[in-house]
Design an enzyme around this catalytic site. Structure first.
Site, short mmCIF file in Angstrom:
data_model
loop_
_atom_site.label_atom_id
_atom_site.label_comp_id
_atom_site.label_asym_id
_atom_site.label_seq_id
_atom_site.Cartn_x
_atom_site.Cartn_y
_atom_site.Cartn_z
CG HIS A 143 -1.91 -1.13 1.18
ND1 HIS A 143 -2.04 -2.07 2.17
CD2 HIS A 143 -2.79 -1.50 0.22
CE1 HIS A 143 -2.97 -2.94 1.84
NE2 HIS A 143 -3.45 -2.62 0.66
CD GLU A 160 -1.51 -3.93 9.12
OE1 GLU A 160 -2.08 -4.51 8.20
OE2 GLU A 160 -1.07 -2.76 9.03
CG HIS A 219 0.77 -4.05 5.12
ND1 HIS A 219 -0.15 -3.73 4.18
CD2 HIS A 219 1.43 -5.15 4.63
CE1 HIS A 219 -0.09 -4.57 3.17
NE2 HIS A 219 0.87 -5.44 3.42
O1 LIG Z 1 -5.80 -0.11 8.35
C1 LIG Z 1 -6.46 -0.67 7.48
O2 LIG Z 1 -7.71 -0.56 7.37
C2 LIG Z 1 -5.77 -1.59 6.49
C3 LIG Z 1 -4.31 -1.83 6.84
C4 LIG Z 1 -3.81 -2.87 5.87
O3 LIG Z 1 -3.40 -2.56 4.78
N1 LIG Z 1 -4.04 -4.11 6.27
C5 LIG Z 1 -3.88 -5.22 5.35
C6 LIG Z 1 -4.24 -6.48 6.09
C7 LIG Z 1 -4.09 -7.67 5.20
C8 LIG Z 1 -4.67 -8.92 5.85
O4 LIG Z 1 -5.87 -8.93 6.16
O5 LIG Z 1 -3.89 -9.88 6.02
C9 LIG Z 1 -4.84 -5.04 4.16
O6 LIG Z 1 -5.96 -4.56 4.40
O7 LIG Z 1 -4.46 -5.41 3.05
ZN LIG Z 2 -1.40 -2.09 4.14
#
Ligand SMILES: O=C(O)CCC(=O)N[C@@H](CCC(=O)O)C(=O)O
Ligand SMILES: [Zn+2]
Length: 331
Positions: A56, A211, A148
């Site tokens: 991202h 994260e 992330h």
């Molecule tokens: O903060 C958020 O809403 C999204 C943060 C982020 O990019 N999280 C990943 C998590 C991936 C997963 O669920 O393994 C995403 O949403 O892609």
């Molecule tokens: Zn992310």
């Protein structure tokens, strides 16, 4: 030179040199945002390690963290011991400072992807790069940490999402993550087609989405809380045993329900700045959707993770999670 690769990748220009020496091995620029590190004489136990950031584009702290680790490697503060593929994910979005350009890259990592567009092309390129890297290191343990940061605050600022796949996460991962000051682990219960899911599902890698704090622009990140994570990454780069802490130092959760946006008329029934892992009592209405109807918490309280009402129709709008025991066999 590694700093030159990082700068060139972020600026969208060709780096000066495509390969060269490093303390303990060599580097090769394998494509835009792709850097392969190969040790001169890796031990048989050295893992094949994929480190990715910027899937991202607005999640800059992991990019800065990797940049600092690579700078320490290049300056001789570290000696390469493991084969490593370093990946900058969504270069166009990184340069734009946005989460993505057309669609969320981190839902596209599935073989046979036939969608068109910026992120779909990048997903195919990154899947191919990971496939080729792991194929060059048969018989090695496979690791993939996809770094992330989150859009909002969190009751646990640093947490790991363990993708759902057939491969079982090796027990030492929990001690390593606790040693890196990860504060919570969320077990996914279904296929998510994220980047870390790709390496676990198709390559049996020990893989996580990590994260590491909140989304911030370049230059505005406080990396001090990520020092233990940097120590973990450096130990893996050097093929040294990482610092370990008891897994019980972390809180464990599992996904009880994935909330998807089904209609244009969709809203979450709590404040936009609600921190991740906020708990809602039984009977609380969490979402209203013109197609799917309301979602209300059942008999078991639910915590919300990654709530986002502005996702595309059909995309995941939140993970709803419940407490889980520490993994069996965690040392
Ligand atoms: O903060 C958020 O809403 C999204 C943060 C982020 O990019 N999280 C990943 C998590 C991936 C997963 O669920 O393994 C995403 O949403 O892609
Ligand atoms: Zn992310």
């Amino acid at each position: 030179m590694l700093a030159e690769w990082l700068d060139a990748s972020l600026e969208g220009r060709a780096p000066e040199r495509g390969e060269g020496h490093l303390p303990g091995g060599r580097f090769r620029i394998a494509g835009p945002g792709l850097l392969e590190l190969t040790p001169t004489s890796p031990s048989a136990d050295a893992p094949a390690l994929v480190l990715s950031a910027g899937v991202h584009g607005n999640e800059t702290a992991p990019i800065e963290l990797l940049g600092e680790c690579l700078a320490r490697l290049e300056s001789g503060g570290l000696t390469l011991g493991s084969p490593v593929l370093v990946i900058l994910g969504n270069l166009t979005a990184i340069r734009a400072g946005t989460r993505f350009v057309e669609t969320n890259l981190n839902r596209l990592f599935r073989r046979g992807l036939d969608a068109e567009g910026e992120e779909a092309d990048r997903a195919r390129a990154l899947m191919g790069a990971v496939d080729a890297f792991f194929a060059r290191h048969p018989g090695r343990r496979r690791l993939h940490y996809d770094l992330h940061t989150a859009i909002r605050d969190s009751q646990y600022p640093r947490f790991a999402v363990e993708p759902h796949a057939e491969a079982v996460t090796p027990a030492d991962q929990w001690s390593w993550l606790a040693g890196a000051d990860i504060q919570a682990v969320l077990h996914q219960e279904g296929h998510s087609w994220t980047f870390s899911h790709y390496s676990k599902h198709y390559h049996g890698a020990a893989a996580f989405t990590l994260e590491l704090g909140r989304v911030r622009p370049f230059g505005e990140n406080d990396l001090a809380p990520l020092a233990p994570m940097a120590r973990l990454l450096e130990a893996l780069l050097e093929d040294r045993p990482p610092a370990a802490r008891p897994p019980e130092a972390m809180a464990f959760f599992r996904v009880a329900h994935e909330l998807f946006r089904r209609a244009e008329a969709f809203r979450l029934c709590f404040a936009d700045d609600t921190p991740n892992f906020t708990e809602f009592a039984p009977g609380t209405r969490l979402a209203e959707d013109a197609e799917a109807g309301p979602f209300t918490v059942g008999d078991t309280p639910l915590r919300v993770v990654f709530p986002n009402a502005r996702v595309e129709i059909g995309a995941r709008a939140a993970l709803l999670v419940t407490a889980a025991p520490p993994p069996a066999g965690a040392p």
